[in-house]
Design a protein around this motif. Structure first.
Motif, PDB file in Angstrom:
ATOM      1  N   SER A 174       0.819  -1.214   0.000  1.00  0.00           N
ATOM      2  CA  SER A 174       0.000   0.000   0.000  1.00  0.00           C
ATOM      3  C   SER A 174       0.854   1.265   0.000  1.00  0.00           C
ATOM      4  CB  SER A 174      -0.917  -0.002   1.217  1.00  0.00           C
ATOM      5  OG  SER A 174      -0.166  -0.257   2.384  1.00  0.00           O
TER       6      SER A 174
ATOM      7  N   ASP B 232       1.045  -2.436   6.884  1.00  0.00           N
ATOM      8  CA  ASP B 232       2.437  -2.827   7.121  1.00  0.00           C
ATOM      9  C   ASP B 232       3.269  -2.496   5.891  1.00  0.00           C
ATOM     10  OD1 ASP B 232       1.885  -4.807   5.255  1.00  0.00           O
ATOM     11  OD2 ASP B 232       2.722  -6.432   6.449  1.00  0.00           O
ATOM     12  N   LEU B 233       4.581  -2.440   6.079  1.00  0.00           N
ATOM     13  CA  LEU B 233       5.479  -2.166   4.954  1.00  0.00           C
ATOM     14  C   LEU B 233       5.812  -3.471   4.247  1.00  0.00           C
ATOM     15  CD1 LEU B 233       8.086   0.294   6.557  1.00  0.00           C
ATOM     16  CD2 LEU B 233       6.045   0.859   5.231  1.00  0.00           C
ATOM     17  N   ASP B 234       5.981  -3.395   2.924  1.00  0.00           N
ATOM     18  CA  ASP B 234       6.359  -4.559   2.130  1.00  0.00           C
ATOM     19  C   ASP B 234       7.561  -4.189   1.282  1.00  0.00           C
ATOM     20  OD1 ASP B 234       3.882  -6.480   2.496  1.00  0.00           O
ATOM     21  OD2 ASP B 234       3.082  -4.474   2.220  1.00  0.00           O
TER      22      ASP B 234
HETATM   23 CA    CA Z   1       1.347  -3.855   3.399  1.00  0.00          CA
END
Ligand code: CA
Ligand code: DGT
Ligand code: CA
Ligand code: ZN
Length: 575
Positions: free
Chosen positions: A190, A200-202
């Motif tokens: 996102s 969350d970070l990806d």
């Molecule tokens: Ca995410």
């Protein structure tokens, strides 16, 4: 990032100082100002300390010796003694409680002394048992507002602002690239799609030493703990209060992995169906034919191409019609940050900004802006030190003089963020309004009006013949305050009829209009102004969040007036 954590502690210290008997106004202000500065700083204080020591900290505007020492204390010990001491006296979770609209330190303290409320959980119980309404100075209405605030907090649980998530992701990416262990490192999820809040970070990387990468990520200073770890994937818990998935993927299927992990999930589901219709199979390893032969995998754009689609920019990937357009070859060419040449919502010391007009102008010029419009507040915003007619005249003169000084470099436009009063009239005399190059008008007070009244109020302002831009049209604050009650269709129609432009306020907790409302406004062929709503020089860099939001609303360069050269811009303001 230590900055965020220290900012939070400084704000809480200020909260607690506000409660003490001897009112140390200057000390309180110093903590608040320093907190604001820390929140908008790019560089982590620990890096500054490492490079330049305590002097480096004292070079930062608004940070004196005392505060610099407290920052150093936190970086080396993880604590600030003054905070710990004050906390003994006030064992209250101010930082979360004061996130509720209308809840300052004082009210939180009353709830603590009267009802023993220390945190959000305690408050929920007291609201549920209707104990809050019985308190002096609260009442039924306050209790209901607190209840709404709690619900909003609940619905936003765990999702951080893009303005917090993106800089954090960038700092992790920078570290990974500098580690020498990875070839590629890219942001997905996102955050890559510039969604206003992030779960969350990806992060995806390629490496021929996956084991070493997994060992390395556990040690980065952003990490607080490791939630899970496998041979090619680590999930970290970050100090800023969110998790981060870091995956090592093979170089040859990097494009397929990016396509998958950028998402959104709804976009992916639809794209996968298209693949199936063509007799293919699509997953995070590649696009394959029925025999398992690879059609495309290394390059993301190639995957869309083989599916006979245009490449959709990540911001559009929400399955809101972009897939059909991509199949028809009709995707719009979206605006980009490079297209922006001016900023039309900027505050200075004349109201609640930190910097002088000149300081803001110099910074805007450095950023390559061709024009900058000042929009200090009007008198009704007395807390923000809004201007009356006399002070507007002084401000106006200063702008004229600076225009001479900066002639040929950058043009300074004269405006004001004029309050739209309860009855829809504007907070300046017509004489002052006529002196402005354009009028930015916003709602800041009486925000709880019923829908028909609020709609009428804004339409009255739009029809005044003076308003050019409607500032942060829904007045929402993400995770804190819902949008005002508004019949947007009626407002957009009135704006169309009266040649009024919609603002996209880039400030990370505003992003107003949001993506969905932009898409709606586009149906009325409205134009937009993407602005930073800067209150200090560092805020001029926030433009990218507005751009992300505009792209999520499918806007093109020509939809946005601050991409226009100055002559064309001033023409669009003509009534
Ligand atoms: Ca995410
Ligand atoms: P967030 O973290 O809630 O802000 O939103 P995202 O979009 O970052 O979601 P996340 O972190 O759960 O997953 C990252 C991407 O991975 C997501 O955008 C699309 C892809 N993905 C995750 N789960 C699925 C799934 O079950 N099916 C498909 N097709 N894609 C998925
Ligand atoms: Ca994830
Ligand atoms: Zn405003």
């Amino acid at each position: 990032m230590n900055n965020k954590k220290i900012a939070e502690l400084f704000n809480e210290i200020a909260d607690m100082l506000e409660l003490s008997k001897e009112k140390r106004i200057f000390e309180i202000r110093a903590y608040r100002k320093a907190a604001l500065t820390l929140e908008s700083m790019q560089e982590d204080v620990s890096d500054i300390l490492e490079k330049k020591g305590i002097d480096g900290l004292m070079d930062i505007q608004g940070i004196g010796k005392g505060l610099a020492e407290k920052i150093k204390e936190f970086v080396s010990t993880g604590k600030i003694k003054k905070y710990v001491e004050l906390k003994k006296k006030y064992p209250i979770d101010f930082s979360n409680l004061t996130r509720i609209q209308g809840m300052g330190a004082k009210r939180a303290f009353v709830l603590y002394t009267e009802l023993g409320v220390k945190n959000i959980e305690d408050l929920k119980i007291m609201v549920k048992n209707h104990k809050v309404r019985e308190l002096k100075g609260f009442g039924e209405r306050s209790e209901r507002e607190i209840e709404n605030g709690l619900a909003l907090l609940e619905s936003s649980k765990g999702r951080l602002l893009l303005g917090t998530a993106l800089p954090e992701a960038e700092s992790i990416l920078k570290r990974l690239k500098a580690s020498g262990l990875v070839e590629k490192a890219e942001l997905a999820g996102s955050t890559r799609r510039m969604k206003e809040t992030v779960g969350d970070l990806d992060i995806l990387v390629t490496s021929n030493k996956p084991q070493a990468v997994m060992a390395y990520v556990k040690t980065i200073p952003e990490a607080e703990s490791v939630i899970a770890q496998g041979p090619t994937k680590t999930t970290l818990w970050l100090k800023i209060g969110m998790s981060c998935d870091i995956r090592v993927v093979p170089l040859e299927s990097f494009g397929a992995a990016m396509q998958y992990f950028i998402g959104s999930k709804d976009h992916n589901v639809k794209v996968r169906q298209i693949a199936i219709k063509k007799g293919y199979k699509l997953n995070e390893y590649g696009l394959f034919d029925t025999n398992g032969k690879i059609i495309a995998n290394e390059n993301e754009a190639e995957i869309y191409k083989k599916l006979e689609m245009q490449y959709p920019e990540p911001e559009m990937r929400e399955n809101r019609g972009e897939i059909e357009l991509a199949q028809e070859g009709k995707l719009p060419k979206l605006v980009s940050l490079e297209n922006i040449i001016g900023d039309l919502h900027v505050h200075s010391k004349h109201s609640d900004g930190l910097n002088t007009i000149e300081e803001m102008v110099i910074e805007a010029h450095k950023l390559g802006r061709k024009y900058i419009g000042f929009t200090d507040h009007s008198k009704t915003e007395y807390i923000a030190h809004g201007m009356d007619e006399k002070r507007f005249a002084e401000y106006s003169n200063e702008i004229d003089l600076l225009n001479e000084k900066f002639s040929g470099k950058i043009q300074i436009l004269k405006s004001a963020e004029t309050d739209i009063l309860k009855d829809g009239t504007l907070d300046f005399s017509n004489e002052s309004l006529e002196k402005m190059d354009y009028v930015l008008a916003s709602v800041h007070t009486n925000i709880n009006m019923p829908k028909d009244e609020m709609t009428k109020r804004i339409i009255t302002a739009i029809e005044s013949g003076y308003v050019n831009i409607l500032g942060h049209p829904t007045d929402r604050i993400i995770n804190q305050r819902p949008p005002i009650n508004l019949d947007l269709d009626k407002v957009f129609q009135a704006a169309k009829d009266n040649n009024v432009i919609m603002e996209i306020d880039s400030y990370p907790d505003r992003l107003d209009l949001n993506d969905e409302n932009i898409l709606k406004a586009k149906e009325y062929s409205l134009k937009f102004s993407i602005s930073t709503d800067s209150h200090r020089t560092q805020h001029l860099f926030l433009m990218r969040y507005g751009i992300g939001t505009a792209k999520r609303g499918w806007l093109k360069k020509d939809d946005i007036i601050n991409t226009y050269p100055i002559e064309k811009l001033l023409n669009t303001f003509k009534k």
